[in-house]
Design an enzyme around this catalytic site. Structure first.
Site, short mmCIF file in Angstrom:
data_model
loop_
_atom_site.label_atom_id
_atom_site.label_comp_id
_atom_site.label_asym_id
_atom_site.label_seq_id
_atom_site.Cartn_x
_atom_site.Cartn_y
_atom_site.Cartn_z
N LYS A 280 -28.51 -19.49 13.27
CA LYS A 280 -27.85 -20.40 14.04
C LYS A 280 -27.54 -20.06 15.47
O LYS A 280 -26.65 -19.46 15.53
CB LYS A 280 -26.64 -21.25 13.39
N ASP B 50 -28.19 -24.90 17.83
CA ASP B 50 -26.92 -25.83 17.64
C ASP B 50 -26.34 -26.03 19.11
O ASP B 50 -25.33 -25.46 19.22
CB ASP B 50 -26.03 -25.08 16.87
N LYS C 285 -25.60 -29.41 20.17
CA LYS C 285 -24.90 -30.55 20.19
C LYS C 285 -25.24 -31.42 21.35
O LYS C 285 -24.06 -31.86 22.14
CB LYS C 285 -23.45 -30.16 20.08
N ASP D 119 -25.21 -37.08 25.90
CA ASP D 119 -25.42 -37.40 27.37
C ASP D 119 -25.69 -38.81 27.18
O ASP D 119 -26.17 -39.34 26.28
CB ASP D 119 -26.09 -36.47 28.02
N THR E 136 -15.64 -29.69 12.33
CA THR E 136 -14.93 -29.00 11.35
C THR E 136 -13.46 -28.37 11.95
O THR E 136 -12.62 -28.11 10.68
CB THR E 136 -15.54 -27.97 10.22
N ARG F 152 -18.58 -15.03 10.25
CA ARG F 152 -17.72 -13.92 10.17
C ARG F 152 -17.86 -13.12 8.66
O ARG F 152 -17.88 -12.12 8.80
CB ARG F 152 -16.35 -14.33 10.27
#
Length: 233
Positions: free
Chosen positions: A30, A57, A59, A62, A116, A206
């Site tokens: 990603k 990714d 997002k 517009d 999230t 992570r």
């Protein structure tokens, strides 16, 4: 259920060093806004040469024309998945879907429902609606607009599939291998939670790239995913 590694490291060399260790594994990468803005489209090609599928990714959010053209530029890069903000509205989402249908190698189109990082209070402040209700509303908008699936929290994945179709894809960010690692997080969960929620893709960051031995951590996660999947079937 497939695994996406969130490649959110501070510089290009750190990213490439990590990916070199993980080559050959069943893994999506990603690439988010930070890395794409910093390194540019050429970085996508470098990742592709290492054999990874790419979830770009960005997002996109517009006006319809800009979203359509930006999505087509993403498709030209040969990535396998891109994200659009569902809050852009049905007309904007449909404007992206239509030209993608003409492409032979179109990426999966995933609509971002509610980030999230937001909790119930923040969702009320932004959308003036209860969190789950709004997530389902945006997911159904993505479904009716012809997208392949949505990005949602593990807490909403199952309800979204029940409100749309079982094969409407869900991708759940913020997944942690162990339950004790999610206590201070918002709207995240474990691999087992994601499996119960029938998530098609999970995003882990992570716990892999901050681990002293990223390859070992990744293999443990893949083994856990396989074991949990086998126990269900």
């Amino acid at each position: 259920m497939q695994l996406c590694l969130a490649l959110d490291l501070p510089d290009k060399q750190a990213c490439l060093h990590l990916l070199e260790q993980l080559k050959g594994l069943n893994l999506w990468v990603k690439l988010g806004l930070r890395g794409f803005v910093r390194e540019g489209p050429a970085f996508v090609q470098e990742i592709q040469k290492m054999g990874f599928k790419i979830f770009l990714d960005l997002k996109l959010h517009d006006i319809s024309y800009t979203m359509q053209e930006a999505a087509l530029e993403c498709a030209k890069l040969g990535v396998e998945m891109i994200t659009l903000h569902a809050s852009a509205g049905g007309r904007a989402l449909e404007s992206v879907v239509e030209p993608m249908r003409a492409l032979s190698n179109a990426p999966l189109l995933m609509g971002v429902t509610i980030l999230t990082s937001l909790d119930s209070l923040e969702v009320e402040q932004v959308y003036h609606a209860p969190l789950t209700e709004q997530a389902l509303h945006l997911a159904k908008l993505c479904f009716s607009s012809g997208l392949d699936g949505v990005v949602c929290s593990v807490l909403e994945s199952l309800a979204i599939k029940q409100a749309t179709k079982a094969d409407f894809l869900t991708l759940t960010p913020g997944i942690r291998p162990n339950v004790q690692e999610v206590q201070d997080q918002k709207r995240v969960g474990t691999i087992q939670d994601a499996l119960r929620a029938r998530a098609d893709f999970i995003v882990v960051g992570r716990p892999i790239y901050n681990h002293p031995k990223p390859l070992e951590s990744l293999k443990q996660i893949l083994t856990q995913m396989e074991g949990l999947h086998a126990s269900v079937h």
